[in-house]
Design an enzyme around this catalytic site. Structure first.
Site, PDB file in Angstrom:
ATOM      1  N   GLU A   1       0.822  -1.137   0.083  1.00  0.00           N
ATOM      2  CA  GLU A   1      -0.035  -0.096  -0.006  1.00  0.00           C
ATOM      3  C   GLU A   1       0.911   1.283  -0.053  1.00  0.00           C
ATOM      4  O   GLU A   1       1.885   1.387   0.653  1.00  0.00           O
ATOM      5  CB  GLU A   1      -0.854  -0.052   1.289  1.00  0.00           C
TER       6      GLU A   1
ATOM      7  N   SER B   1      -4.336   5.450   0.390  1.00  0.00           N
ATOM      8  CA  SER B   1      -5.571   5.020   0.587  1.00  0.00           C
ATOM      9  C   SER B   1      -6.490   6.259   0.499  1.00  0.00           C
ATOM     10  O   SER B   1      -6.235   7.307   0.823  1.00  0.00           O
ATOM     11  CB  SER B   1      -5.890   4.498   2.019  1.00  0.00           C
TER      12      SER B   1
END
Length: 427
Positions: free
Chosen positions: A349, A352
């Protein structure tokens, strides 16, 4: 924060929403507290109304020279004046009990959020870029950085302990270049306004974006009772707190490049080497404040803005739609952007992007006045990483590494590096 009136009118829908997050039904429990609160409010209002009416009747009784009645009314008013403060205290206690219960409950998810328990159930939305084929075994970023003598974890440990790093020379400049590049794209092309916010905030600001009370252990608190921001989402979103904006002002699109601080209380044993999970890191944050009608389109737009950074850096990535069990506390729906790290041979990641609906706006009393002049409504808030600078540094190092351990500078960053095109080990 949830609207108790909506829960009162839609208890079954509320419990179904909680069930998607793996939670037990709570509507009946909340409504029982709400009934007690409403009964106390009614009792208090009746007492106040009777006090006011009796006060008027005293004057009438005196005018009519009805002294016994005047004396009885004065006694009644005296009792009411004595009793009302206690009623107010009781009502406040129950209201605080209801608010405390509501503050612990996560946002309800949008219908299109996929079902699932954890990250294994997240759904790939799309991907971009081809993974590079290496004629050597690619290294992880910390192996590259330490070999270059420009990434010092041992020195950082002496200064601050675990989960810190000292960057030097070319890598320090590369991280700075990444942040400046991101800000220039978002402000110059994507319409975001650059903000330089405080890094220390009050309790109510952390509450507004839902870091408190549930996630206090993940935060750093100072001796002055300030909190170090875990993300610039906190001060940026709270710029709208306790405000009534005009619809013509929306959407507000804000961005900031800041240090961020997280205790990583639940990360014991995870990513203990390298820069993936640090107590202090740098991030470019994107925040949008808009109307309910535009929030879903704004979510897609925010995602595309974050993606554009990785596209220009020519970094392979994929976009994941988080499932119900992996979606954050304040979010209605979240996209994660995961960048390819060849040293780890996996996606990680790097951003987000979440739409929160009115959940945060209710906690911070952020509202707007529609053009038609109807009653004010709560805004919708969105936030996203545009992107995490430290993880972008990791991705550039691993994807642009050469066989000799040097790092080629992505073309778009060369102007930010003073023309430097490669970071190699100095003699």
């Amino acid at each position: 924060m949830h609207d108790i009136k909506w829960i009162r009118e839609n208890p079954q829908a509320f419990d179904r929403g909680l069930a998607r997050r793996g939670l037990e039904p709570l509507a009946a429990q909340l409504l029982a507290i709400d009934e007690r609160r409403r009964a106390l409010i009614q009792k208090l209002e009746q007492a106040q109304a009777r006090r006011n009416q009796a006060s008027k009747e005293i004057g009438q009784a005196k005018a009519a020279k009805d002294e016994p009645r005047a004396q009885a009314l004065m006694a009644e008013v005296g009792e009411l004046k004595t009793g009302i403060p206690a009623m107010e205290i009781d009502e406040k206690k129950v209201s605080e009990e209801l608010d405390a219960a509501l503050a612990q409950i996560p946002n309800l998810l949008l219908d299109e959020v996929p079902e699932g328990k954890d990250s294994e159930d997240n759904v790939e939305h799309h991907r971009f870029g081809a993974q590079r084929n290496y004629d050597f075994a690619p290294k992880q970023h910390f192996e590259l950085g330490e070999a270059l003598r420009q990434m010092d974890f041992e020195g950082a440990t002496k200064l601050s302990g675990a989960r810190f790093v000292v960057l030097k020379k070319g890598l320090a400049r590369l991280e700075r270049a990444l942040g400046q590049f991101m800000l220039d794209v978002h402000t110059g092309e994507h319409g975001y306004t650059e903000i330089n916010p405080p890094l220390l905030v009050h309790d109510d600001v952390m509450f507004g974006t839902a870091q408190l009370p549930k996630f206090a252990e993940d935060q750093f608190r100072t001796t002055s009772d300030h909190w170090l921001i875990p993300t610039a989402e906190v001060p940026l979103t709270n710029l709208a707190r306790e405000s009534i904006l005009e619809e013509a002002e929306l959407p507000l699109r804000l961005t900031a490049l800041t240090p961020c601080f997280r205790a990583e209380a639940g990360a014991a044993g995870k990513d203990t080497r390298g820069m993936i999970r640090q107590h202090q890191f740098t991030k470019v944050e994107l925040v949008s404040i808009t109307t309910p009608e535009r929030s879903r389109d704004e979510h897609e737009r925010m995602l595309s803005c974050a993606e554009e950074i990785l596209r220009r850096l020519e970094l392979p990535y994929r976009v994941m739609t988080l499932c119900a069990g992996d979606t954050g506390f304040a979010s209605q729906k979240t996209y994660d952007i995961e960048v390819w790290l060849p040293g780890q041979n996996m996606y990680r990641e790097i951003s987000s992007c979440s739409v929160c609906g009115e959940f945060q706006a209710r906690r911070m009393s952020a509202r707007y006045r529609p053009k038609e002049g109807r009653a004010v409504r709560h805004v919708h808030t969105l936030n996203g990483s545009g992107v995490a600078v430290g993880r972008a540094l990791i991705a550039v190092m691993e994807n642009y590494q050469d066989a000799d351990g040097s790092i080629t500078i992505p073309e778009v960053l060369v102007p930010y590096m003073g023309g430097l095109k490669n970071i190699g080990r100095e003699a």
